[in-house]
Scaffold this active site. Structure first.
Site, mmCIF file in Angstrom:
data_model
loop_
_atom_site.group_PDB
_atom_site.id
_atom_site.type_symbol
_atom_site.label_atom_id
_atom_site.label_comp_id
_atom_site.label_asym_id
_atom_site.label_seq_id
_atom_site.Cartn_x
_atom_site.Cartn_y
_atom_site.Cartn_z
ATOM 1 N N LYS A 141 4.033 4.768 2.518
ATOM 2 C CA LYS A 141 3.137 4.187 1.506
ATOM 3 C C LYS A 141 1.728 3.960 2.074
ATOM 4 O O LYS A 141 0.743 4.045 1.346
ATOM 5 C CB LYS A 141 3.738 2.893 0.953
ATOM 6 C CG LYS A 141 5.055 3.109 0.183
ATOM 7 C CD LYS A 141 4.885 4.078 -0.986
ATOM 8 C CE LYS A 141 6.128 4.172 -1.845
ATOM 9 N NZ LYS A 141 5.979 5.113 -2.976
ATOM 10 N N TYR A 196 9.438 3.443 5.004
ATOM 11 C CA TYR A 196 8.832 3.268 3.671
ATOM 12 C C TYR A 196 7.373 2.814 3.807
ATOM 13 O O TYR A 196 6.486 3.346 3.132
ATOM 14 C CB TYR A 196 9.658 2.233 2.912
ATOM 15 C CG TYR A 196 9.276 2.028 1.473
ATOM 16 C CD1 TYR A 196 9.631 2.959 0.493
ATOM 17 C CD2 TYR A 196 8.583 0.888 1.072
ATOM 18 C CE1 TYR A 196 9.288 2.752 -0.837
ATOM 19 C CE2 TYR A 196 8.248 0.675 -0.244
ATOM 20 C CZ TYR A 196 8.601 1.600 -1.199
ATOM 21 O OH TYR A 196 8.273 1.396 -2.517
#
Ligand code: NAP
Length: 243
Positions: free
Chosen positions: A157, A153
């Site tokens: 990002k 993640y």
């Protein structure tokens, strides 16, 4: 930029931050194109109807190139253009790196980073031709600072922040602005799925002592859509989490 009579496409808008953003733009008088893999909940449709919003729902997985091509073509034709693209769809598959499955790394990157790349690429040429367009990408404070258990993640990002800056540089002379929002902990299905103990620990550490509301991220998206002199930025909205 005025938001009345503008068309806004928001990926992953059936719930959470995406749904709140769809409602906020609808309230501001924009036409809204919603997307998710599964149907919109009846309660969201009712809220949009009560606002008298002009909207449509285009289902589809943003990580699938063919789906994105079809979806963006339909969206563009439906309202004769798109003024604002909000890449909001995102997923988590949390686990410490040492045990993270390659498939979980790939899936998160596919949805959270390749998805926005595909959406932007599919719309950019058309936006260049209309010499106007606003792109807003949902990043995360985790992309700026990292987080144990979220290597996939965090990488996705962090990647989206680089993508944002590059699109801002490439698009600036063609009327395109591109920014990212980096939320902290926002109350949604995504954060509700975290272990209670982890939620409690984060809550305790937050200077503002509460999770953010999806509507507070939506407000930031409204600001970024409207302010013509902001581009290439990542706006942190985190209740002081990363002070
Ligand atoms: P959420 O409540 O889990 O909602 C995610 C939305 O994305 C749903 O509408 C979901 O619908 C859709 N979606 C998921 N995979 C998709 C795909 N492949 N194609 C199209 N739609 C897809 O998430 P959220 O908390 O609102 O988060 C929204 C965004 O903000 C994400 O990018 C997230 O990473 C970011 N963010 C959230 C937080 C937070 O604290 N909540 C913090 C930082 C960043 P379907 O399942 O039907 O597809």
């Amino acid at each position: 930029m005025e938001l009345t009579n503008k068309t806004v496409l928001i990926t992953g808008s059936s719930r959470g931050i995406g749904a709140a953003t769809a409602l906020a733009f609808a309230k501001a008088g924009s036409r809204v194109i919603l997307n998710a893999r599964h149907e919109l909940p009846a309660s969201l449709k009712q809220q949009l109807d009560e606002l008298g919003a002009e909207y449509c729902f285009l289902p589809g997985d943003v990580s699938d190139e063919q789906v994105v091509k079809k979806l963006t073509k339909t969206a563009w034709e439906k309202f004769g253009g798109i003024d604002v693209l909000i890449n909001n769809a995102g997923i988590t598959r949390d686990r410490l790196l040492i045990g993270m499955k390659t498939a979980d790394f790939d899936e998160v990157l596919q949805v959270n980073l390749k998805g926005p790349f595909l959406m932007i690429q599919a719309l950019l040429k058309k936006m260049y031709k209309q010499r106007a367009g606003v792109i807003i990408n949902l990043a995360s404070v985790v992309g700026l600072h990292g987080n144990a258990g979220q290597a996939n993640y965090a990488a996705s990002k962090a990647g989206i922040i680089g993508l944002t800056k590059t699109v801002a540089r490439e698009g600036a002379l063609r009327g395109i602005r591109c920014n990212a929002i980096a939320p902290g902990m926002i109350a949604s299905d995504m954060t509700a799925a975290m272990p209670q103990k982890a939620q409690d620990q984060i809550l305790e550490s937050l200077p503002l002592k509460r999770f953010g509301e999806p509507a507070e991220i939506a407000q930031t998206a409204l600001f970024l859509a409207q302010n013509d002199y902001v581009t290439g930025q990542t706006i942190v909205v985190d209740g002081g989490m990363t002070i």
